[in-house]
Design a protein around this motif. Structure first.
Motif, short mmCIF file in Angstrom:
data_model
loop_
_atom_site.label_atom_id
_atom_site.label_comp_id
_atom_site.label_asym_id
_atom_site.label_seq_id
_atom_site.Cartn_x
_atom_site.Cartn_y
_atom_site.Cartn_z
N THR A 370 0.98 -1.29 -0.19
CA THR A 370 -0.23 -0.46 0.14
C THR A 370 0.57 1.14 -0.13
O THR A 370 0.56 2.00 -0.35
N TYR A 371 1.56 1.11 0.56
CA TYR A 371 2.55 2.39 0.94
C TYR A 371 3.76 2.30 -0.09
O TYR A 371 3.60 3.31 -0.90
N ALA A 372 3.90 1.15 -1.80
CA ALA A 372 4.62 2.19 -2.55
C ALA A 372 3.65 1.95 -3.56
O ALA A 372 4.30 2.80 -4.25
N LEU A 373 2.05 1.91 -3.26
CA LEU A 373 1.41 2.44 -4.26
C LEU A 373 1.36 3.56 -4.23
O LEU A 373 0.21 3.79 -5.04
N SER A 375 0.09 8.14 -3.46
CA SER A 375 0.25 8.40 -4.21
C SER A 375 1.82 9.74 -3.35
O SER A 375 2.14 9.82 -2.45
N GLY A 376 2.94 9.72 -4.49
CA GLY A 376 4.18 10.97 -4.26
C GLY A 376 5.41 9.71 -4.31
O GLY A 376 6.51 9.97 -4.21
N TYR A 377 4.86 7.90 -4.38
CA TYR A 377 6.21 7.16 -3.79
C TYR A 377 5.74 6.24 -4.53
O TYR A 377 6.17 5.12 -4.75
N TYR A 378 4.94 5.92 -5.83
CA TYR A 378 4.47 5.18 -6.80
C TYR A 378 5.88 4.54 -7.97
O TYR A 378 6.62 3.53 -7.65
N ASP A 379 6.41 6.47 -8.58
CA ASP A 379 6.86 5.96 -8.92
C ASP A 379 8.78 5.90 -8.38
O ASP A 379 9.87 5.19 -9.18
N ALA A 380 8.65 6.57 -7.33
CA ALA A 380 9.67 5.77 -6.40
C ALA A 380 9.99 4.75 -6.35
O ALA A 380 11.84 4.48 -6.24
N TYR A 381 9.04 3.79 -6.03
CA TYR A 381 9.10 2.63 -5.80
C TYR A 381 8.54 1.64 -6.75
O TYR A 381 9.24 0.49 -6.80
N TYR A 382 7.58 1.52 -6.71
CA TYR A 382 7.20 0.02 -7.89
C TYR A 382 6.96 0.80 -9.03
O TYR A 382 7.85 -0.26 -9.94
N GLY A 383 7.07 1.80 -9.44
CA GLY A 383 7.44 1.81 -10.98
C GLY A 383 8.62 1.62 -10.56
O GLY A 383 10.01 0.83 -12.22
N GLN A 384 9.91 2.28 -10.22
CA GLN A 384 11.60 1.86 -9.89
C GLN A 384 11.48 -0.14 -10.15
O GLN A 384 12.22 -0.13 -10.93
N ALA A 385 11.18 -0.50 -9.55
CA ALA A 385 11.13 -2.21 -9.51
C ALA A 385 10.50 -3.04 -10.84
O ALA A 385 11.27 -3.54 -10.48
N GLN A 386 9.47 -1.99 -11.05
CA GLN A 386 8.84 -2.74 -12.64
C GLN A 386 10.19 -2.36 -13.44
O GLN A 386 10.59 -3.15 -14.53
N LYS A 387 10.78 -1.32 -13.53
CA LYS A 387 11.83 -0.99 -14.16
C LYS A 387 13.47 -1.76 -14.26
O LYS A 387 14.16 -2.30 -15.42
#
Length: 491
Positions: A370-373, A375-387
């Motif tokens: 929930t934290y990784a998704l 607002s404000g953290y999505y790109d830094a965590y979930y988005g980076q993990a997908q990269k």
């Protein structure tokens, strides 16, 4: 112990087909074995005695009527409690689904029934498949038949332990980050993760939808291939199911069993043979590499540098997906319902139900996701993990341009004592260090026993390109032909 429980699935099927024994006799022998040892092992959460005997009688009636039976007809199978089974309790190892009896079968369960296999019951697992030791089951841990004080791996430790304890000749597991292969490695059994989309997820209670993959578990490679062939194939009810023919994994296993790997090129993953693995695990792995070389395989080292980032990427992607998937368990539609006394709001009932129904590891992962998704953290965590996931896929693609398959130890260590790692989630997560990259890529992987370290089993992992599941079976069967199978101390 009955001789029938010591037989392979292939041997049992042949005896039933010839009429030398009946499916009912085979089923009773395994039910008796479960009654004799499962109090110690705790591989099963539910044993469906009546359903198993009814299915066995139906097989015997079909044979008596002259029907040609399938290659696994009459063979008992244990099913991980993550798959919906009509009228049979399906808990996913969680209190939040205690007592739930689905009104339908998962596609894989349906295919097992159509093939004439006999479902013995549902096996124990880490709650919602979140764990590496089967200690996070809400119904108590499963014990490793090699040493009852040790874990059988996870999350599908119940399926692997049932095989090692001779309670079933076949089992079904699911693999999100190693939950089929890692239990196979530490129990001395075979566990295969098919290509993602090669087996249907319809009726599989979701943990991480882009990673979850049901697959076969057995005591030898040919049996695993036969079970794989029964359960695999396109399913229009699963939008991620691949509409392609299943590779001939059975023929590949039989070819591998001849012990000839001439022309096969294997790559040792450099990043998985350095620090982190126990000396005994590495010793067994090196001996296995020598055996593969003697059978004609060319073995080279392949560097896959992004594999080092697989573990942290996985523990952002999987929790993010689980935080979404588990939102459906709200105390309203099915399962546990706590605090509904007429004086509480719906939000309060949901909160109380989830507090009572979910265990600590599930809550931990939901909060991380929930934290990784958020607002404000999505790109830094979930988005980076997908990269990172994309880079890992590229490493696999580049590796398979040079070799037919990759090999590594399945897990860095042998079975550890129950309770040894539950206080340190990171140490627990390390059990899946070598298996997670395959899930992020989506390709197939198999663990096959390759030796012992201080009396405990060690597994070798074979990884292949997507939809090249037959390659991993050929290599695994060849290794098995050289090192044999391993039998735990008698219970």
């Amino acid at each position: 112990m009955s001789d029938l429980t010591r037989m392979t699935a292939t041997e049992i099927a042949a005896l039933v087909a010839s009429g030398e024994t009946s499916a009912v006799e085979v089923t009773r022998a395994h039910l008796d074995r479960i009654a004799a040892v499962d109090e110690q092992v705790h591989a099963f959460l539910h044993v469906d005695t009546d359903g198993a005997l009814a299915a066995a009688r139906a097989v015997d009636e079909r044979r008596a009527a002259g029907e040609v039976l399938g290659p696994l007809a009459g063979v008992p199978v244990a099913v991980k409690d993550v798959l919906a089974t009509r009228g049979v309790p399906t808990t996913v190892g969680s209190k939040i689904l205690e007592g739930w009896r689905p009104p339908y079968d998962a596609t894989i369960v349906q295919r097992l029934r159509e093939a004439g296999t006999v479902m013995l019951g549902k096996t124990n697992m880490d709650e919602f498949a979140m764990g590496s030791s089967t200690e996070y089951s809400a119904y108590g841990p499963t014990h490793n038949p090699w040493d009852l004080s040790r874990i059988p791996g996870g999350s599908g430790g119940g399926s692997a332990a049932a095989l090692a304890a001779y309670e079933a000749p076949l089992a079904i597991g699911s693999d999100t980050g190693g939950s089929i292969r890692q239990p196979g490695a530490v129990t001395g059994t075979v566990g295969a993760k098919p290509t993602y989309g090669g087996t249907s997820r319809y009726g599989l209670v979701a943990f991480s939808s882009s990673l979850d993959t049901p697959g076969p578990c057995a005591r030898n490679v040919l049996d695993a291939a036969l079970l794989h062939q029964v359960i695999a194939g396109h399913d229009p009810r699963d939008s991620t199911s691949i509409p392609q023919p299943v590779p001939d994994v059975v023929a590949a296993a039989k070819l591998g069993a001849t012990g000839d790997l001439t022309g096969v090129r294997l790559g040792i993953v450099t990043e998985f043979v350095g620090e982190g693995a126990e000396p005994g695990v590495m010793a067994a792995f090196r001996e296995s590499v020598d055996a593969l070389t003697k059978m004609g395989a060319e073995v080279v080292e392949i560097s896959c540098p992004t594999f080092a980032y697989a573990l942290p990427a996985y523990y952002l992607i999987a929790p993010s997906e689980c935080s979404s998937n588990l939102a459906r368990f709200d105390g309203v539609r099915f399962g546990l319902r706590v605090g509904d006394d007429g004086n509480r709001s719906l939000e309060e009932v949901m909160s109380l139900t989830r507090e009572a129904g979910f265990g600590p590891e599930v809550k931990r992962r939901i909060m991380v996701g929930t934290y990784a998704l958020s607002s404000g953290y999505y790109d830094a965590y979930y988005g980076q993990a997908q990269k990172v996931r994309t880079l890992i896929t590229r490493d696999f693609t580049a590796a398979f341009e040079r070799v037919d398959a990759l090999i590594s130890p399945t897990t860095p260590f042998t079975a550890f004592p129950i309770g040894a790692r539950t206080a340190d989630p990171y140490q627990m997560y390390l059990a899946d260090l070598f298996t997670i990259p395959t899930n992020l890529y989506g390709g197939p992987g198999i663990s096959v026993p390759c030796g012992l370290s201080e009396g405990l089993p060690v597994g070798l992992q074979v990884m292949a390109p997507t939809m090249a599941d037959d390659r991993m079976y050929r290599v695994a069967a060849a290794l098995e032909s050289a090192v044999g199978t391993f039998t735990p101390p008698a219970l």
